[in-house]
Design a protein around this motif. Structure first.
Motif, PDB file in Angstrom:
ATOM      1  N   LEU A 131      -0.979 -13.709   1.842  1.00 29.31           N
ATOM      2  CA  LEU A 131      -0.754 -12.450   2.559  1.00 29.31           C
ATOM      3  C   LEU A 131       0.642 -11.916   2.276  1.00 29.31           C
ATOM      4  N   TYR A 134       0.828 -10.446  -1.112  1.00 32.16           N
ATOM      5  CA  TYR A 134       0.150  -9.141  -1.144  1.00 32.16           C
ATOM      6  C   TYR A 134       1.065  -8.051  -0.594  1.00 32.16           C
ATOM      7  N   ILE A 135       1.781  -8.360   0.479  1.00 33.32           N
ATOM      8  CA  ILE A 135       2.637  -7.338   1.099  1.00 33.32           C
ATOM      9  C   ILE A 135       3.886  -7.097   0.262  1.00 33.32           C
ATOM     10  N   GLY A 138       3.685  -4.861  -2.579  1.00 30.61           N
ATOM     11  CA  GLY A 138       3.687  -3.420  -2.311  1.00 30.61           C
ATOM     12  C   GLY A 138       5.089  -2.814  -2.314  1.00 30.61           C
ATOM     13  N   VAL A 140       9.394  -2.529  -1.197  1.00 29.84           N
ATOM     14  CA  VAL A 140      10.220  -2.494   0.006  1.00 29.84           C
ATOM     15  C   VAL A 140       9.604  -1.598   1.085  1.00 29.84           C
ATOM     16  N   ARG A 141       8.971  -0.516   0.662  1.00 30.86           N
ATOM     17  CA  ARG A 141       8.386   0.389   1.663  1.00 30.86           C
ATOM     18  C   ARG A 141       7.330  -0.323   2.485  1.00 30.86           C
ATOM     19  N   THR A 142       6.511  -1.111   1.815  1.00 35.52           N
ATOM     20  CA  THR A 142       5.473  -1.848   2.542  1.00 35.52           C
ATOM     21  C   THR A 142       6.098  -2.892   3.448  1.00 35.52           C
ATOM     22  N   GLY A 145       7.369  -1.298   6.388  1.00 40.07           N
ATOM     23  CA  GLY A 145       6.253  -0.963   7.273  1.00 40.07           C
ATOM     24  C   GLY A 145       5.828  -2.161   8.089  1.00 40.07           C
ATOM     25  N   THR A 146       5.763  -3.319   7.440  1.00 42.66           N
ATOM     26  CA  THR A 146       5.416  -4.539   8.158  1.00 42.66           C
ATOM     27  C   THR A 146       6.460  -4.815   9.233  1.00 42.66           C
ATOM     28  N   LEU A 280       5.560 -12.566  10.185  1.00 44.27           N
ATOM     29  CA  LEU A 280       5.213 -11.994   8.875  1.00 44.27           C
ATOM     30  C   LEU A 280       6.359 -11.206   8.233  1.00 44.27           C
TER      31      LEU A 280
ATOM     32  N   PHE B 430      -4.186 -12.698  11.983  1.00 50.93           N
ATOM     33  CA  PHE B 430      -3.973 -12.816  10.544  1.00 50.93           C
ATOM     34  C   PHE B 430      -4.752 -11.737   9.800  1.00 50.93           C
ATOM     35  N   CYS B 433      -3.159  -8.531  10.144  1.00 58.28           N
ATOM     36  CA  CYS B 433      -2.007  -8.406   9.251  1.00 58.28           C
ATOM     37  C   CYS B 433      -2.451  -8.005   7.849  1.00 58.28           C
ATOM     38  N   LEU B 434      -3.544  -8.613   7.395  1.00 55.69           N
ATOM     39  CA  LEU B 434      -4.087  -8.253   6.080  1.00 55.69           C
ATOM     40  C   LEU B 434      -4.433  -6.778   6.043  1.00 55.69           C
ATOM     41  N   MET B 436      -3.328  -4.451   7.954  1.00 52.45           N
ATOM     42  CA  MET B 436      -2.113  -3.646   8.051  1.00 52.45           C
ATOM     43  C   MET B 436      -1.429  -3.562   6.689  1.00 52.45           C
ATOM     44  N   GLY B 437      -1.329  -4.716   6.002  1.00 57.12           N
ATOM     45  CA  GLY B 437      -0.716  -4.713   4.676  1.00 57.12           C
ATOM     46  C   GLY B 437      -1.456  -3.795   3.733  1.00 57.12           C
ATOM     47  N   LEU B 440      -0.817  -0.125   4.721  1.00 55.51           N
ATOM     48  CA  LEU B 440       0.551   0.286   4.403  1.00 55.51           C
ATOM     49  C   LEU B 440       0.686   0.661   2.936  1.00 55.51           C
ATOM     50  N   GLN B 441      -0.135   0.036   2.106  1.00 55.33           N
ATOM     51  CA  GLN B 441      -0.010   0.297   0.674  1.00 55.33           C
ATOM     52  C   GLN B 441      -0.881   1.456   0.206  1.00 55.33           C
ATOM     53  N   TYR B 454       3.451   5.258  10.242  1.00 51.69           N
ATOM     54  CA  TYR B 454       4.469   4.723   9.334  1.00 51.69           C
ATOM     55  C   TYR B 454       4.379   5.464   8.018  1.00 51.69           C
TER      56      TYR B 454
END
Lengths: 362, 501
Positions: A131, A134-135, A138, A140-142, A145-146, A280, B430, B433-434, B436-437, B440-441, B454
């Motif tokens: 995970l 994956y983030i 994406g 720095v922007r992603t 966002g997290t 996260l 979890f 979170c996936l 959300m990730g 976000l992209q 966002y």
């Protein structure tokens, strides 16, 4: 350093969420015992003191960044030259990887102790790092966002502390200054692990639009963190007796136990599960910093550096099995973080200032 | 000696020589190609008409074209425009055009001594559905017109709502075999050029043999075509499309499709019904919040049930636990199987209902819902608490105003269920979170999909999860970066009268 395109940069106010979310991590769940070990009910003073010190350090870091005109790697190159600078870069990358391991292992330990005794460290770490990959993939922007959602969504948890008021006695905190300055200072040092992480700004800086404007948001983030920690510390001191605190490893979690609603009991389960959302961005930012440093000092691609660090962290995580090791890990990264922040960063500022003047004269 | 090279050369030659004779040879193979020869009795001019019988309107030929060509003084092509009362007549020498024109309902007119000149007369048979009520995005109040399959009718519906010269239509011809007309619509001088350029570029880059519907385009040009989330909003309401054009967005309409595509769009827009703008702002905001809650409920309730009953009994207070235990005491299946069984049943019912004719579909829904539900509870396969939860979740997922998003939500439940079985509540977080990730992209035409949540933009939040009154919405959405950021001067809305003034 390649110039970072504008559409990959983030607005300055998002620095607030980045800094705040990397500071708040697994440490919040149980810092009360550590600070009360030496200074007892005066521990909240060390929380505030440590908070103030973070402001000073943040100020120093912004000075370094402005002087070196880039990130930590450019500062190192300026201060030490390329080769010695790279040694320090590597140390920095290792330090951030260590933070990743500490954060994740502490959280997994909480999970294993409180919710799932049979949860496999390897399996959870594997899924979680996928995970994270994956983030971070994406950009720095992603990640920002997290950090944003990791701050905003779990913020309701603050309200749950109101349930403890019924059983709290705020006179516990009195008398103030019951301990020696030395005790309070030792607690302040112990507290610094919980505050760690804001050094990430050293790598994030070039990714901020109008980076100078972001300083006030960074300070606001530190202020918010300090306020929240102080509040939690005072509430816990009011709720627990000193003897209880000594034996409670995760005081925050123990406080959630008494939350009771018509449809939910044992709120700590929800709290711990939700904490995944807090952990996260923590891990994402730390691992991003580590891999970005590697990318800047070697010809490796960022993505490959990220994969390598993920795999190394995963391997290390599986070797840490019992409470003692986790405790050792926490102490170690706390110590390293303390020396890194309190001694190395001011020293770096001095070096950068001198070297810049020397280079200008040349 | 070099057969490969020779072949290539030959095909090249035939391509170049798209002459009238060649075309005729090919076209004559089809039964509905027709040619007719005539001679004007007054001038003796000989001419012939060629057309595809199934595409043209015979009435136009018989009542307008032929009478004027045969009974008036017709000498040459120059007389055509004066004699024939048809709007669209074109004299041309370009033989390559013949194929395209003929198969678009034009009639080809040739004359014997014409020096290879010819004329196209528009005789297209306009056939298609009349404008009808919106069925997917129905609203109780407000206009009841919906797009139809014909592009020109749809553009007419749009132009009627925006009778200004700034409304520009750019046409593209997409699909190697279908030659579908695709129109890019926007308000010039208001829209951000970057959005138009992105859309134009992507449309030009489309390389596919068939474009049957706007959803083909949506999938072909989406920013991330692997995502289950639609990244362009589709709407069948001309009022909605006109309204977003005014906001500064770009729309794409496809001939043969009753749905326009709108971009750039955001996640929250998928939870806004256009009817929200017909209602008072407080009611509209309430309805939007209900929808957001419904979506959350629909995705999370069964996973939470599975998580709580598999891992966290302690979470449930004693009294509630008693209810759950009574309903589950005779169930032999673990919660996850029970939940999967019911979820799949609901999906079956939905799918069957959607595929069957309306009346049968309704019956199936009722029979399935009531009979299977009660029967499975009585048979002891599922607990009635879960039955209620699943039914509620299904109901809640119908509240999304955009059908495509409803489908996405249907799909999203299953990963959540599996993770809930794996790690309980932690698994749900979890999986969140996936999600959300992923969100976000996501981008729509390069703009962040989660905006205004966002990157957080306070101004755009005024028309996102809640809707502020029109007087507070002086600005156009910020993320569209329109050239005219204000609809009206914000100072005007602020004027307030004192008591008794």
């Amino acid at each position: 350093m390649q110039a970072i395109p504008d559409r990959r940069k983030i607005s300055p106010f998002l620095v607030f969420f980045l800094i705040h979310s990397i500071q708040v991590g697994a440490g919040v769940l149980g810092f009360q015992r550590i600070i009360s070990m030496n200074s007892g009910y005066d521990g909240w003073i060390s929380v505030i003191l440590a908070g103030i010190v973070t402001h000073v350090l943040m100020f120093i870091m912004y000075l370094i960044l402005e002087k070196s005109g880039g990130d930590l790697v450019s500062a190192h190159t300026l201060a030490f030259g390329k080769w010695i600078g790279n040694i320090f870069n590597l140390l920095f990358a290792i330090y951030f990887s260590l933070l990743v391991i500490t954060i994740m292992r502490t959280y997994i330990e909480v999970l294993q102790v409180w919710m799932y005794p049979r949860l496999s460290t390897f399996m959870f770490a594997l899924f979680f790092l996928i995970l994270v990959y994956y983030i971070v993939n994406g950009g720095v922007r992603t990640i920002a966002g997290t950090a944003f959602f990791g701050t905003v969504l779990p913020s309701y948890l603050i309200l749950t502390f109101a349930f403890t008021f019924k059983y709290a006695d705020f006179r516990n905190v009195l008398p103030v200054f019951d301990h020696t300055i030395k005790d309070i200072l030792i607690s302040t040092k112990n507290m610094s692990l919980t505050y760690l992480g804001y050094e990430a700004i050293l790598m994030l800086y070039p990714y901020i639009k109008e980076a100078k404007k972001s300083q006030k948001y960074a300070h606001w983030a530190l202020f918010t963190t300090t306020t929240i920690y102080t509040l939690i510390a005072i509430i816990s001191f009011a709720f627990f007796s000193q003897k209880q605190l000594e034996k409670t490893v995760w005081a925050t979690l123990s406080m959630w136990k008494i939350v009771e609603m018509p449809f939910v009991e044992r709120f700590e389960y929800i709290g711990i599960a939700n904490w995944c959302l807090v952990i996260l961005p923590n891990v994402c930012i730390a691992i991003w910093c580590a891999s970005r440093t590697i990318k800047r000092m070697t010809p490796l691609r960022h993505r490959h550096a990220l994969i390598i660090i993920c795999i190394l962290c995963l391997c290390t995580l599986t070797f840490i099995t019992d409470r003692k090791q986790v405790n050792f890990l926490n102490t170690i990264s706390g110590q390293i973080g303390f020396y890194f922040n309190f001694f190395y960063i001011p020293a770096l500022l001095v070096l950068v200032t001198i070297m810049k003047k020397v280079r200008q004269k040349q | 000696m070099f057969p490969f090279f020779k072949n290539k050369k030959n095909t090249d030659n035939t391509k170049k020589k798209q002459t009238y004779e060649n075309f005729k040879q090919e076209a004559e193979k089809s039964a509905d190609y027709k040619q007719a020869f005539y001679q004007n009795p007054h001038t003796g001019a000989k001419f012939s008409l060629h057309f595809i019988t199934t595409l043209i309107d015979g009435k136009i030929l018989q009542e307008d074209v032929l009478p004027s060509l045969l009974s008036k003084d017709f000498h040459s092509f120059d007389d055509l425009k004066t004699l024939v009362p048809v709007l669209d007549i074109e004299v041309s020498k370009d033989e390559a055009q013949i194929e395209q024109k003929l198969f678009n309902g034009y009639t080809l007119l040739t004359m014997d001594a014409s020096n290879r000149k010819f004329a196209f007369i528009a005789t297209k048979n306009e056939m298609g559905r009349k404008v009808s009520q919106p069925e997917v995005e129905f609203s109780v109040v407000g206009p009841k017109e919906a797009f139809v399959e014909s592009l020109s009718d749809n553009l007419n519906l749009l132009r009627k709502r925006l009778p200004i010269k700034e409304l520009l239509v750019e046409e593209f011809n997409l699909g190697k075999l279908t030659h579908t007309r695709v129109a890019l619509v926007y308000l010039d001088g208001l829209v951000d050029e970057a959005n138009v350029n992105t859309m134009r570029q992507r449309l030009r880059a489309v390389d596919f043999d068939q474009i049957m519907d706007s959803s083909f385009i949506e999938q072909l040009i989406a920013d991330n075509s692997n995502s289950p989330f639609p990244q362009l909003l589709d709407s069948e309401r001309p009022d909605r499309v006109a309204s977003v054009l005014v906001e500064g967005k770009v729309a794409v309409m496809v001939d043969g499709s009753p749905h326009a595509l709108i971009g750039p769009t955001t996640l929250v827009e998928f939870f806004n019904a256009y009817e929200d703008y017909f209602l008072n702002f407080s009611i509209a905001s309430f309805l939007r919040l209900v929808r957001v809650f419904a979506v959350g409920f629909s995705i999370l309730i069964t996973p939470i049930y599975v998580a709580a009953l598999t891992y966290h009994y302690e979470l449930i207070p004693k009294d509630l636990m008693a209810t759950l235990v009574t309903s589950r005491q005779e169930i032999p299946l673990p919660p996850i199987l029970e939940a999967l069984f019911l979820e799949l049943t609901i999906e079956l019912l939905r799918e069957a209902g959607a595929r069957l004719p309306t009346k049968v579909g309704q019956t199936i829904g009722i029979v399935g819902g009531i009979v299977i539900g009660t029967a499975s509870v009585e048979a002891g396969i599922t607990s009635n608490v879960l039955l209620i939860l699943v039914a509620l979740a299904a109901l809640a997922s119908f509240t999304t105003p955009v059908y495509r998003m409803g489908n996405t939500i249907r799909l999203l439940r299953f990963p959540f269920l599996l993770f809930a079985q794996l790690w309980g509540l932690l698994g749900i977080v979890f999986c969140f979170c996936l999600l959300m990730g992923h969100l976000l992209q996501l981008t729509s035409l390069g703009r962040p999909f989660l905006e205004p949540l966002y990157p957080p933009r306070m101004k755009d939040l005024k028309d996102a999860l809640i809707r502020f009154p029109f007087s507070k919405q002086a600005g156009r959405p910020e993320y569209l970066r329109t050239k005219k950021p204000y609809r009206f001067r914000p100072s005007e809305a602020k004027k307030k009268l004192d008591i008794d003034e």
